[in-house]
Scaffold this motif. Sequence first.
Motif, mmCIF file in Angstrom:
data_model
loop_
_atom_site.group_PDB
_atom_site.id
_atom_site.type_symbol
_atom_site.label_atom_id
_atom_site.label_comp_id
_atom_site.label_asym_id
_atom_site.label_seq_id
_atom_site.Cartn_x
_atom_site.Cartn_y
_atom_site.Cartn_z
ATOM 1 N N PRO A 189 14.904 27.810 20.650
ATOM 2 C CA PRO A 189 14.061 28.835 21.513
ATOM 3 C C PRO A 189 14.955 28.939 23.105
ATOM 4 N N VAL A 190 16.273 28.861 23.010
ATOM 5 C CA VAL A 190 17.098 29.017 24.077
ATOM 6 C C VAL A 190 17.200 30.513 24.600
ATOM 7 N N PRO A 191 17.023 30.681 25.999
ATOM 8 C CA PRO A 191 17.356 32.146 26.490
ATOM 9 C C PRO A 191 18.707 32.804 26.132
ATOM 10 N N GLY A 192 18.719 33.782 25.699
ATOM 11 C CA GLY A 192 19.769 34.603 25.451
ATOM 12 C C GLY A 192 20.154 34.296 23.895
ATOM 13 N N LEU A 193 19.830 33.204 23.227
ATOM 14 C CA LEU A 193 20.015 32.934 21.669
ATOM 15 C C LEU A 193 18.999 33.813 20.963
ATOM 16 N N ASP A 194 19.277 33.839 19.774
ATOM 17 C CA ASP A 194 18.510 34.590 18.750
ATOM 18 C C ASP A 194 16.911 34.106 18.914
ATOM 19 N N GLY A 195 16.969 32.779 18.695
ATOM 20 C CA GLY A 195 15.461 31.788 19.042
ATOM 21 C C GLY A 195 14.578 32.367 20.244
ATOM 22 N N GLY A 196 15.582 32.552 21.299
ATOM 23 C CA GLY A 196 14.656 32.771 22.355
ATOM 24 C C GLY A 196 14.314 34.136 22.198
ATOM 25 N N ASN A 197 15.147 35.094 21.941
ATOM 26 C CA ASN A 197 14.898 36.536 21.820
ATOM 27 C C ASN A 197 13.885 36.858 21.156
ATOM 28 N N MET A 198 13.512 35.878 20.015
ATOM 29 C CA MET A 198 12.469 36.285 19.062
ATOM 30 C C MET A 198 11.058 36.225 19.844
ATOM 31 N N ILE A 199 11.011 35.169 20.926
ATOM 32 C CA ILE A 199 9.718 34.811 21.405
ATOM 33 C C ILE A 199 9.737 35.714 23.048
ATOM 34 N N GLN A 200 10.794 36.144 23.383
ATOM 35 C CA GLN A 200 10.819 36.916 24.835
ATOM 36 C C GLN A 200 9.689 38.145 24.764
ATOM 37 N N PRO A 201 9.520 39.004 23.683
ATOM 38 C CA PRO A 201 8.734 39.851 23.844
ATOM 39 C C PRO A 201 7.341 39.646 24.053
ATOM 40 N N TRP A 202 6.986 38.417 23.655
ATOM 41 C CA TRP A 202 5.460 37.986 23.782
ATOM 42 C C TRP A 202 5.295 37.036 24.859
ATOM 43 N N LEU A 203 5.992 36.955 25.891
ATOM 44 C CA LEU A 203 5.981 36.095 27.088
ATOM 45 C C LEU A 203 5.397 37.140 27.991
ATOM 46 N N SER A 204 4.535 36.467 29.081
ATOM 47 C CA SER A 204 3.745 37.317 30.079
ATOM 48 C C SER A 204 5.231 37.809 30.923
ATOM 49 N N PRO A 205 4.632 38.955 31.890
ATOM 50 C CA PRO A 205 5.866 39.524 32.725
ATOM 51 C C PRO A 205 6.434 38.336 33.236
ATOM 52 N N GLN A 206 5.843 37.348 33.717
ATOM 53 C CA GLN A 206 6.275 36.261 34.875
ATOM 54 C C GLN A 206 7.386 35.424 34.130
ATOM 55 N N TYR A 207 6.857 35.134 32.975
ATOM 56 C CA TYR A 207 7.881 34.364 32.295
ATOM 57 C C TYR A 207 8.905 35.069 31.705
ATOM 58 N N ARG A 208 8.772 36.220 31.461
ATOM 59 C CA ARG A 208 9.787 37.174 30.901
ATOM 60 C C ARG A 208 10.867 37.451 31.998
ATOM 61 N N ARG A 209 10.467 37.695 33.099
ATOM 62 C CA ARG A 209 11.427 37.902 34.395
ATOM 63 C C ARG A 209 12.264 36.479 34.547
ATOM 64 N N MET A 210 11.438 35.175 34.389
ATOM 65 C CA MET A 210 12.485 33.976 34.330
ATOM 66 C C MET A 210 13.242 33.987 33.195
ATOM 67 N N TYR A 211 12.899 34.307 31.970
ATOM 68 C CA TYR A 211 13.560 34.302 30.827
ATOM 69 C C TYR A 211 14.787 35.068 31.099
#
Length: 265
Positions: A189-211
Amino acid sequence: MTGHDRPGEPLVLGVPRAAFRPSPVFLALVALFVTSGALTWQRFGNVRFDVFLFVVSGWLVSLCLHEYAHAVVAYRSGDRDIAHRGYLTLNPFKYTNPLLSIVLPVIVVLLGGIGLPGGAVWVDRHAIPGRLRHTLVSLAGPATNVLFTLLLVAALLIGPGVAGPTEFWAGLGLLAFLQLTASVLNLLPVPGLDGGNMIQPWLSPQYRRMYDLFAPFGFILLFALLWNPAIGGRFFDAVFWLADLLGLSPGLYLLGLELIRFWQG
């Protein structure tokens, strides 16, 4: 009209059929993979160089198919323009950064025997509705690596005891290990990699901006994590544990790694 358009050419959902045809570059890579595999099997000429070509071309073919999986799922999910960007032709030179997509992963394979995530297709996320579709687009690539891992391991569990030279199976063993490391790395689950991109849509807007802030530095973050002795050590312990669990012989992929460095002997 795009560069793929030709008058009278049949269209598929408004996209020329040429956008779906495998590129000559990809077909050449497949031909090199098959030919070098046959040369390795026959132990023709410099067998270490044969194994080098076999592993590197096989790895590049898998990179193309990994990115194709992302692209085809994105296309079916609503991003029709991805066909015009050339990603459905399996041409690695269409990726957003050939240096990071092709050159760097091959160097890491040769020096470290690690299946570094490579390739990069640009997906128009705004054209794809629904969080689940976004996750499936990101999952498609790693799923391809997992499938390759299982197929190669199955061949290795049957083949070496039946026929063929050790060098061929060592090359196949290294390819299986590269697919396994790529599977694990791509699912982190690293930002920018596939694992991170898999969970990015499910994050809250605040954490999505940080991601999204850290996503462009995903590769650097990955290297930093692996460079850390504690984290890197645990990562490779996990990979070796999975390899043992699957029945992948460490002797084979270590021999394969030695063979591809043909310049050392």
